[in-house]
Design a protein around this motif. Structure first.
Motif, mmCIF file in Angstrom:
data_model
loop_
_atom_site.group_PDB
_atom_site.id
_atom_site.type_symbol
_atom_site.label_atom_id
_atom_site.label_comp_id
_atom_site.label_asym_id
_atom_site.label_seq_id
_atom_site.Cartn_x
_atom_site.Cartn_y
_atom_site.Cartn_z
ATOM 1 N N ARG A 48 -12.665 13.149 -4.698
ATOM 2 C CA ARG A 48 -11.219 13.291 -4.623
ATOM 3 C C ARG A 48 -10.576 11.911 -4.707
ATOM 4 N NH1 ARG A 48 -10.237 18.515 -3.380
ATOM 5 N NH2 ARG A 48 -11.860 19.601 -2.224
ATOM 6 N N LEU A 49 -9.712 11.750 -5.684
ATOM 7 C CA LEU A 49 -8.994 10.503 -5.858
ATOM 8 C C LEU A 49 -7.542 10.710 -5.450
ATOM 9 C CD1 LEU A 49 -10.339 9.474 -9.366
ATOM 10 C CD2 LEU A 49 -11.150 8.724 -7.139
ATOM 11 N N HIS A 50 -7.075 9.865 -4.581
ATOM 12 C CA HIS A 50 -5.686 9.935 -4.160
ATOM 13 C C HIS A 50 -4.892 8.992 -5.049
ATOM 14 C CE1 HIS A 50 -6.820 12.285 -0.685
ATOM 15 N NE2 HIS A 50 -7.830 11.460 -0.544
ATOM 16 N N PHE A 51 -3.986 9.549 -5.827
ATOM 17 C CA PHE A 51 -3.261 8.785 -6.833
ATOM 18 C C PHE A 51 -1.775 9.032 -6.667
ATOM 19 C CE2 PHE A 51 -1.360 8.528 -11.088
ATOM 20 C CZ PHE A 51 -1.693 7.224 -11.412
ATOM 21 N N ASP A 52 -1.036 7.977 -6.482
ATOM 22 C CA ASP A 52 0.415 8.057 -6.375
ATOM 23 C C ASP A 52 1.002 7.350 -7.591
ATOM 24 O OD1 ASP A 52 3.104 7.909 -5.776
ATOM 25 O OD2 ASP A 52 2.813 7.128 -3.751
ATOM 26 N N ALA A 53 1.398 8.135 -8.592
ATOM 27 C CA ALA A 53 1.883 7.569 -9.851
ATOM 28 C C ALA A 53 3.097 6.677 -9.627
ATOM 29 C CB ALA A 53 2.230 8.685 -10.831
ATOM 30 N N GLU A 54 3.989 7.073 -8.753
ATOM 31 C CA GLU A 54 5.187 6.270 -8.512
ATOM 32 C C GLU A 54 4.815 4.881 -7.973
ATOM 33 O OE1 GLU A 54 9.500 6.530 -6.232
ATOM 34 O OE2 GLU A 54 8.065 8.154 -6.017
ATOM 35 N N TYR A 55 3.858 4.838 -7.073
ATOM 36 C CA TYR A 55 3.411 3.559 -6.525
ATOM 37 C C TYR A 55 2.770 2.693 -7.614
ATOM 38 C CZ TYR A 55 0.753 0.118 -3.923
ATOM 39 O OH TYR A 55 0.224 -1.052 -3.469
ATOM 40 N N VAL A 56 1.946 3.306 -8.462
ATOM 41 C CA VAL A 56 1.287 2.557 -9.532
ATOM 42 C C VAL A 56 2.320 2.037 -10.531
ATOM 43 C CG1 VAL A 56 -0.352 2.723 -11.452
ATOM 44 C CG2 VAL A 56 -0.886 3.792 -9.266
ATOM 45 N N PHE A 57 3.281 2.867 -10.890
ATOM 46 C CA PHE A 57 4.341 2.416 -11.798
ATOM 47 C C PHE A 57 5.102 1.242 -11.190
ATOM 48 C CE2 PHE A 57 5.065 6.635 -14.301
ATOM 49 C CZ PHE A 57 3.795 6.524 -14.807
ATOM 50 N N PHE A 58 5.410 1.338 -9.899
ATOM 51 C CA PHE A 58 6.105 0.250 -9.221
ATOM 52 C C PHE A 58 5.237 -1.005 -9.210
ATOM 53 C CE2 PHE A 58 7.007 -2.216 -5.385
ATOM 54 C CZ PHE A 58 8.362 -2.485 -5.587
ATOM 55 N N ASP A 59 3.951 -0.841 -8.925
ATOM 56 C CA ASP A 59 3.025 -1.963 -8.857
ATOM 57 C C ASP A 59 2.926 -2.689 -10.197
ATOM 58 O OD1 ASP A 59 1.257 -3.522 -7.297
ATOM 59 O OD2 ASP A 59 -0.474 -2.494 -8.169
ATOM 60 N N PHE A 60 2.965 -1.950 -11.299
ATOM 61 C CA PHE A 60 2.899 -2.541 -12.631
ATOM 62 C C PHE A 60 4.273 -2.944 -13.163
ATOM 63 C CE2 PHE A 60 -1.270 -0.326 -12.952
ATOM 64 C CZ PHE A 60 -2.036 -1.436 -13.253
ATOM 65 N N GLY A 61 5.322 -2.624 -12.419
ATOM 66 C CA GLY A 61 6.671 -2.994 -12.831
ATOM 67 C C GLY A 61 7.206 -2.172 -13.986
ATOM 68 N N ILE A 62 6.814 -0.906 -14.077
ATOM 69 C CA ILE A 62 7.253 -0.083 -15.206
ATOM 70 C C ILE A 62 8.081 1.127 -14.769
ATOM 71 C CG2 ILE A 62 5.388 -0.807 -16.744
ATOM 72 C CD1 ILE A 62 3.958 1.813 -16.085
ATOM 73 N N CYS A 63 8.635 1.078 -13.571
ATOM 74 C CA CYS A 63 9.450 2.206 -13.105
ATOM 75 C C CYS A 63 10.658 2.425 -14.011
ATOM 76 C CB CYS A 63 9.923 1.970 -11.669
ATOM 77 S SG CYS A 63 8.626 2.160 -10.451
ATOM 78 N N ASP A 64 11.353 1.328 -14.359
ATOM 79 C CA ASP A 64 12.530 1.451 -15.213
ATOM 80 C C ASP A 64 12.170 1.986 -16.589
ATOM 81 O OD1 ASP A 64 14.119 0.505 -13.165
ATOM 82 O OD2 ASP A 64 14.063 -1.581 -13.866
ATOM 83 N N LEU A 65 11.055 1.521 -17.134
ATOM 84 C CA LEU A 65 10.597 2.004 -18.440
ATOM 85 C C LEU A 65 10.318 3.501 -18.387
ATOM 86 C CD1 LEU A 65 9.678 1.433 -21.351
ATOM 87 C CD2 LEU A 65 7.423 0.902 -20.421
#
Length: 86
Positions: A48-65
């Motif tokens: 089981r992998l716990h994945f939070d896409a919003e956190y990853v997008f924020f971490d990579f700086g691509i939320c706005d994109l």
């Protein structure tokens, strides 16, 4: 069991130097192989992998994109003049 708990060392954590542990290690390595990757095919429980896409997008700086692309996709979906191919 060794595959589900993370390897032979994790399985034998309570008595790693005992003669019983040595026999269990030999049994597991003889059956599944010595490489850690070989043990993965013997898992009986899902990984089981716990994945939070919003956190990853924020971490990579691509939320706005993502927000921009999502808005465009919604607009295209709701476009009454769009063809089925579009």
């Amino acid at each position: 069991m060794a595959a589900n708990v993370g390897g032979v060392d994790a399985l034998l954590a309570g008595r790693p130097g005992s003669w019983e542990a040595d026999l269990v290690r030999q049994l597991v390595n003889g059956t599944a192989g010595h490489a850690p990757a070989d043990l993965l095919s013997w898992r009986t429980e899902p990984v089981r992998l716990h994945f939070d896409a919003e956190y990853v997008f924020f971490d990579f700086g691509i939320c706005d994109l993502f927000d921009e692309e999502n808005d465009q996709a919604v607009e295209r979906t709701n476009d009454e003049n769009a063809t089925n191919e579009q």
